[in-house]
Motif scaffolding. Structure first.
Motif, short mmCIF file in Angstrom:
data_model
loop_
_atom_site.label_atom_id
_atom_site.label_comp_id
_atom_site.label_asym_id
_atom_site.label_seq_id
_atom_site.Cartn_x
_atom_site.Cartn_y
_atom_site.Cartn_z
N VAL A 93 0.83 -1.21 0.00
CA VAL A 93 0.00 0.00 0.00
C VAL A 93 0.86 1.26 0.00
O VAL A 93 0.61 2.19 -0.77
CB VAL A 93 -0.95 -0.01 1.21
CG1 VAL A 93 -1.66 1.34 1.35
CG2 VAL A 93 -1.98 -1.13 1.07
N PHE A 94 1.89 1.31 0.84
CA PHE A 94 2.61 2.56 1.06
C PHE A 94 3.86 2.73 0.20
O PHE A 94 4.09 3.81 -0.34
CB PHE A 94 2.98 2.70 2.55
CG PHE A 94 1.81 2.96 3.43
CD1 PHE A 94 1.25 4.22 3.51
CD2 PHE A 94 1.24 1.93 4.17
CE1 PHE A 94 0.15 4.47 4.32
CE2 PHE A 94 0.15 2.16 4.98
CZ PHE A 94 -0.40 3.43 5.06
N ALA A 95 4.69 1.70 0.09
CA ALA A 95 5.97 1.86 -0.60
C ALA A 95 5.81 2.28 -2.07
O ALA A 95 6.39 3.30 -2.49
CB ALA A 95 6.81 0.59 -0.48
N PRO A 96 5.02 1.57 -2.90
CA PRO A 96 4.87 2.01 -4.29
C PRO A 96 4.20 3.37 -4.41
O PRO A 96 4.56 4.18 -5.27
CB PRO A 96 4.01 0.91 -4.92
CG PRO A 96 4.14 -0.27 -4.03
CD PRO A 96 4.30 0.30 -2.66
N THR A 97 3.20 3.62 -3.55
CA THR A 97 2.47 4.89 -3.63
C THR A 97 3.38 6.07 -3.34
O THR A 97 3.41 7.06 -4.09
CB THR A 97 1.30 4.88 -2.64
OG1 THR A 97 0.47 3.74 -2.89
CG2 THR A 97 0.48 6.15 -2.76
N SER A 320 13.89 3.34 3.61
CA SER A 320 15.11 3.02 2.88
C SER A 320 14.79 2.52 1.47
O SER A 320 15.52 2.82 0.52
CB SER A 320 15.92 1.98 3.64
OG SER A 320 15.25 0.73 3.70
N TYR A 321 13.70 1.78 1.33
CA TYR A 321 13.29 1.30 0.01
C TYR A 321 12.90 2.48 -0.89
O TYR A 321 13.28 2.53 -2.07
CB TYR A 321 12.11 0.33 0.15
CG TYR A 321 11.57 -0.17 -1.16
CD1 TYR A 321 12.08 -1.32 -1.75
CD2 TYR A 321 10.54 0.50 -1.82
CE1 TYR A 321 11.59 -1.78 -2.97
CE2 TYR A 321 10.05 0.05 -3.03
CZ TYR A 321 10.57 -1.09 -3.61
OH TYR A 321 10.09 -1.54 -4.80
N ILE A 322 12.16 3.42 -0.34
CA ILE A 322 11.76 4.60 -1.12
C ILE A 322 12.99 5.40 -1.54
O ILE A 322 13.05 5.92 -2.65
CB ILE A 322 10.78 5.46 -0.29
CG1 ILE A 322 9.46 4.70 -0.10
CG2 ILE A 322 10.54 6.81 -0.95
CD1 ILE A 322 8.52 5.34 0.89
N TRP A 323 13.98 5.50 -0.66
CA TRP A 323 15.22 6.20 -1.00
C TRP A 323 15.86 5.57 -2.24
O TRP A 323 16.42 6.28 -3.08
CB TRP A 323 16.17 6.13 0.19
CG TRP A 323 17.53 6.70 -0.06
CD1 TRP A 323 17.90 8.00 -0.09
CD2 TRP A 323 18.74 5.95 -0.33
NE1 TRP A 323 19.24 8.14 -0.34
CE2 TRP A 323 19.79 6.89 -0.49
CE3 TRP A 323 19.03 4.59 -0.43
CZ2 TRP A 323 21.09 6.50 -0.75
CZ3 TRP A 323 20.34 4.20 -0.69
CH2 TRP A 323 21.34 5.14 -0.85
N LEU A 378 6.49 -1.47 -9.10
CA LEU A 378 6.97 -1.39 -7.72
C LEU A 378 6.18 -2.33 -6.81
O LEU A 378 6.74 -2.88 -5.85
CB LEU A 378 6.88 0.05 -7.21
CG LEU A 378 7.82 1.05 -7.89
CD1 LEU A 378 7.62 2.45 -7.31
CD2 LEU A 378 9.27 0.62 -7.72
N MET A 379 4.90 -2.52 -7.08
CA MET A 379 4.11 -3.47 -6.28
C MET A 379 4.66 -4.88 -6.43
O MET A 379 4.78 -5.62 -5.44
CB MET A 379 2.65 -3.42 -6.71
CG MET A 379 1.90 -2.19 -6.27
SD MET A 379 0.23 -2.09 -6.94
CE MET A 379 -0.52 -3.51 -6.15
#
Length: 449
Positions: A93-97, A320-323, A378-379
């Protein structure tokens, strides 16, 4: 002389069907031979492992007994797997968004500035780092010690800007001290004080290197007829049998900044702050009151947040993944922006639309196909995330940060339950297939256009 070539009904030469079939068959054979190495690799590295995992998921731990759907039932009854499934939902829900949103913002804001290319290069650079290296980097970034962890160094710096930390967290009364514990971390004089008296408030327990730099040699209080004077200091002199107990000696340092409160009937009637040499002075208002050193003098220094604790470990790892992946989203979205018809944007501006309206009503709708591809990609990626969680989460909170890929590894290699591990692998495949199917359909539709 008769021709050897047979003629058709109209007199034209007849086609040679056998020859055409031969050429077509030859081409197919050649194509099959070229594809054969790839098909063999695909079968050995993809099809066979998938088939073996499906079969293995129906067997017990030993691999000999048929377990039916027991391993799949464990997916929804085992506490570790349920935690991993819950965390995977949070990740999806959050990381790809967030990564896609940041990529969109970066791509739009840097489109028309000179240093936009340099900024995009810096943002995309983490993609060149392996997950292993990124995990090690962020394990250090999230270290609890502000002297090591960048996140807590920044957090503590901001906190201390608005809330000053205590300089004497370990200070406490020594032997035969005139002070006693008052509860809540404060200390209070055993008796009351009067005008004209001098008061000694000796403390011990502060390491020499932690005493403030502005501390001066402690000075004995000088009596004043209409005031109450005193000194608070480090009542300790190095060397055995050296120094006077509860008395100010030449090499002892004062406690600058120490707060002193005069308390009468539970009410603070006056306050004072010690000077560099530890001396302080109170007016006649403090006559008959007890002197208290409030707990704020002895609070432990603020050490920031426990980023890798049970409550914050998953958001920290997602950060860290979003970075790493925000740059990937930015580059794809920037490519979509480059192909966008500019006349539509200019027409909207001419019609009076502001930049926010242009962005919301024109840019985002036109970029919808690109945003969908980035988000879905990304999902799929986060459903398989393993490296970052395994490396960043410490052993004490790894259970709280658990995800399906990590649980698969733990069940298969640490807990020796290959049947359940295979069931998790098949379950992950089933989760990925719908997302991949959606992505393929969208790409085909784009090709048709």
């Amino acid at each position: 002389m008769k021709s050897d070539t047979a003629a058709g009904p109209s007199g034209a030469p007849a086609a040679a069907p056998t020859s055409r079939r031969s050429v077509t068959g030859t081409r197919r054979t050649v194509a099959a031979l070229f594809l054969l190495p790839a098909l063999l690799l695909l079968g050995a590295l993809v099809v066979y492992p998938i088939g073996y995992s499906v079969v293995r998921s129906f067997y017990d731990q030993s691999g000999d007994g048929f377990a039916g759907f027991d391993n799949y039932q464990a997916l929804f009854t085992d506490d570790g797997i349920r935690t991993a499934l819950k965390n995977n939902v949070i990740w999806v829900v959050f990381a790809p968004t967030v990564a896609t949103a940041l990529g969109l913002i970066f791509a739009v804001l840097t489109e028309r500035i000179r240093w936009g290319t340099a900024f995009k290069l810096v943002v995309f650079m983490p993609m060149a780092i392996s997950m292993l290296a990124a995990g090690i980097i962020f394990r250090l970034v999230y270290d609890q010690d502000p002297d090591k962890g960048v996140a807590n160094a920044v957090w503590v710096g901001v906190h201390d800007t608005f809330a000053e930390s205590s300089a004497y967290p370990k200070a406490h009364p020594g032997r035969e001290s005139p002070l006693e514990a008052a509860g809540g971390g404060a200390f209070v004089t055993k008796g009351t004080v009067g005008v004209g008296e001098t008061v000694a408030l000796p403390l011990v327990g502060v390491a020499p290197d932690l005493i403030p730099d502005d501390a001066a040699r402690a000075a004995a209080p000088k009596p004043e007829t209409d005031r109450i004077t005193g000194t608070t200091w480090q009542d300790f002199t190095r060397g055995k049998g050296v120094g006077t107990l509860n008395g100010v000696d030449a090499d002892e340092l004062g406690y600058p900044g120490m707060k002193i409160e005069a308390v009468r009937d539970g009410t603070v009637v006056e306050t004072a702050t010690a000077a560099a040499d530890g001396t302080f002075s109170l007016s006649a208002k403090a006559d008959g009151a007890q002197l208290r050193l409030p707990a704020s003098n002895f609070q432990e220094p603020y050490n920031g947040l426990d980023w890798l604790g049970p409550s914050l470990v998953t958001p920290a790892i997602i950060g860290s993944y979003i970075w790493m992946w925000a740059g990937f989203a930015m580059v794809l979205i920037a490519a979509g922006l480059a192909g966008m018809p500019r006349e539509l944007l200019e027409a909207a501006r001419v019609d009076g639309a502001n930049e926010w309206q242009v962005f919301r009503r024109i840019t985002v709708p036109l970029l919808a196909p690109v945003l969908a591809v980035v988000t879905v990609t990304l999902m799929i990626n986060v459903l398989k995330v393993f490296d970052l969680v395994f490396i960043i989460a410490p052993g004490s909170s790894q259970d709280d940060a658990n995800v399906l890929a990590l649980e698969l590894y733990r069940k298969g290699f640490s807990e020796d339950q290959p049947g359940i591990a295979s069931a998790i692998a098949v379950f992950l495949l089933l989760l990925v297939i719908p997302v991949m199917w959606f992505n393929v359909r969208r790409l085909r539709r784009e090709v048709r256009r």
